[in-house]
Design an enzyme around this catalytic site. Structure first.
Site, PDB file in Angstrom:
ATOM      1  N   HIS A   4      61.053  23.266   3.289  1.00 38.42           N
ATOM      2  CA  HIS A   4      61.520  22.151   2.505  1.00 38.42           C
ATOM      3  C   HIS A   4      61.218  22.415   1.074  1.00 38.42           C
ATOM      4  CE1 HIS A   4      57.610  20.418   1.792  1.00 38.42           C
ATOM      5  NE2 HIS A   4      57.451  20.571   3.035  1.00 38.42           N
ATOM      6  N   HIS A  31      58.568  23.029   8.047  1.00 40.67           N
ATOM      7  CA  HIS A  31      57.298  22.806   7.200  1.00 40.67           C
ATOM      8  C   HIS A  31      56.339  24.045   7.153  1.00 40.67           C
ATOM      9  CE1 HIS A  31      58.145  18.361   6.971  1.00 40.67           C
ATOM     10  NE2 HIS A  31      58.683  18.530   8.176  1.00 40.67           N
TER      11      HIS A  31
END
Length: 216
Positions: free
Chosen positions: A11, A154
């Protein structure tokens, strides 16, 4: 069996990435710069065939994924197995504050993540993160044979997955870097994984960032 290709993206930058706070599973938003990074990743991927997209349900991953698939007309499917590691009592704390309160545990985490369970309710260890994340990837590989799958997740998740597909121990976790909106590519065929691209940031205008984030 046909080759299944995975594009794994981290992200974009969040407010807590910038501040050096441990985020874990707290839902923190992208910064304006994080959104710029997402748009640059989307530009890099716009001409790449993508068949389906999965993301962690946290908004920083979903928002990044939505930017990346906008030109492809795809929906973003969320999967809770892609959630970031639960940092327990560390979540929301600055790295320096964690060092003051948990000096020995933080030192162990920074030297070798293996065997460290995050303190407090819900705290996870990296092996649990790897196992749940890889269960998701194996499901995706079985479900989308011969297709290209975009996954937005992540830092800790990506590193754990990359260790697993390379068949290296999680003690090598810190030897892998994942910059915000970096692009990784790997393939699955006949029960074997092959790494094609690691931590690519060319779309952001640099070969390597030199950025060391404190909150992981």
């Amino acid at each position: 069996m046909a080759v299944t290709r995975f594009i794994l993206v981290r992200h974009g930058e969040t407010t807590w990435n910038k501040e050096g706070r441990y985020q874990g599973q707290i839902d923190t938003p992208l910064t304006a710069f994080g959104r710029e990074q997402g748009q640059l990743a989307a530009q890099a991927l716009k001409d790449i065939p993508i068949d389906i997209c999965y993301a962690s349900p946290l908004s920083r991953a979903v928002d990044t994924a939505m930017m990346c698939v906008a030109a492809h007309g795809l929906a973003v499917n969320t999967d809770s197995r892609l959630l970031e590691i639960n940092h327990g009592e560390w979540e929301g704390l600055l790295s320096d504050d964690v060092g003051k309160t948990y000096p020995e545990l933080l030192a162990q985490w920074k030297s070798s993540v293996v065997g460290v369970t995050m303190p407090g309710q819900g705290g996870e260890d990296i092996t649990t993160v790897r196992d749940r994340s890889m269960a998701a990837f194996r499901d995706f590989a079985a479900r989308h044979q011969g297709q290209t799958v975009l996954v937005v997740a992540h830092d800790a998740v990506n590193k754990a997955v990359l260790c697993d597909i390379l068949d290296i121990d999680l003690s090598h976790f810190w030897q892998i870097k994942q910059d915000n909106t970096c692009i990784n590519v790997f393939e699955y065929q006949d029960g074997k994984w092959r790494l094609v691209l690691l931590n690519s940031t060319n779309h952001l205008g640099f070969l390597y960032s030199g950025i060391e984030q404190k909150g992981l």
